[in-house]
Design a protein around this motif. Structure first.
Motif, short mmCIF file in Angstrom:
data_model
loop_
_atom_site.label_atom_id
_atom_site.label_comp_id
_atom_site.label_asym_id
_atom_site.label_seq_id
_atom_site.Cartn_x
_atom_site.Cartn_y
_atom_site.Cartn_z
N GLN A 1 -5.91 79.49 33.10
CA GLN A 1 -5.46 78.09 33.17
C GLN A 1 -4.80 77.61 31.89
OE1 GLN A 1 -5.21 76.31 35.77
NE2 GLN A 1 -6.44 77.52 37.18
N ARG B 1 -1.06 80.30 32.92
CA ARG B 1 -0.41 79.47 33.93
C ARG B 1 0.81 78.71 33.43
NH1 ARG B 1 -1.71 77.02 39.50
NH2 ARG B 1 -0.03 75.56 39.27
N GLU C 1 4.29 78.82 35.22
CA GLU C 1 4.83 77.58 35.73
C GLU C 1 6.28 77.41 35.28
OE1 GLU C 1 2.24 74.10 34.92
OE2 GLU C 1 1.29 74.93 36.72
N ARG D 1 0.32 81.42 42.07
CA ARG D 1 -0.42 80.23 41.64
C ARG D 1 -1.87 80.51 41.30
NH1 ARG D 1 0.98 76.43 46.50
NH2 ARG D 1 0.79 78.47 47.48
N THR D 2 -2.42 81.54 41.89
CA THR D 2 -3.82 81.87 41.58
C THR D 2 -3.96 83.37 41.32
OG1 THR D 2 -4.43 82.35 43.87
CG2 THR D 2 -4.68 80.07 43.14
#
Ligand code: HEC
Length: 123
Positions: free
Chosen positions: A30, A34, A38, A57-58
């Motif tokens: 996170q 990420r 992103e 995304r995960t």
């Protein structure tokens, strides 16, 4: 003897400080990973589009992977498709302005290598 003891303790304490400075925590998905995805990947591998059917995304979705299979092999950055494609500059596609920098790639490698491997004997 007293003097010697003092020196010894002093150098031990110094060694500790240096070791602490060098120790790097494993990257966190996170917090560290990420934001890179992103900025450079999720536009094509997220909610709207899934190039190669890959959703980034995960972690779970990346372990499942896309058309070519798992994008990440836990504990093995060198065997992870995601790393391979970035390394060979196939992802993001060349026409994209924002390539992954070598320090970002290094962070991604450390992130994957720090994961406990699930199936060390397979694949
Ligand atoms: C401009 C859109 C775009 C961007 C940005 C992009 N990709 Fe892709 N990606 C694709 C497409 C489309 C495919 C499907 C294979 C192909 O056509 O080349 C793909 C395929 C992949 C695959 C293989 C999936 C499979 O199972 O076949 C991986 C892994 C991947 N991308 C990782 C990344 C990573 C990591 C980033 C960010 C650093 C990224 N991509 C950025 C469009 C993009």
């Amino acid at each position: 003897m007293v003097l010697l003891g003092g020196l010894l303790i002093g150098s031990l304490a110094q060694g500790r400080v240096q070791a602490d400075d060098k120790r790097e925590a494993a990257p966190d998905f996170q917090r560290d990973v990420r934001p890179i995805f992103e900025e450079k990947c999720l536009r094509c591998h997220g909610a709207k589009r899934r190039g190669g059917k890959l959703d980034m995304r995960t972690l779970e979705a990346m372990l499942t992977g896309g058309d070519t299979g798992p994008a990440i092999k836990q504990g093995h950055a060198d065997k992870s498709l995601l790393i391979e494609l970035i390394h060979h500059q196939e992802m993001p596609p060349k026409k994209e302005k924002s390539a992954v920098t070598s320090s970002e790639l290094d962070l991604l490698r450390r992130w994957i290598d720090s994961m406990p491997g699930k199936n060390p004997t397979r694949g």
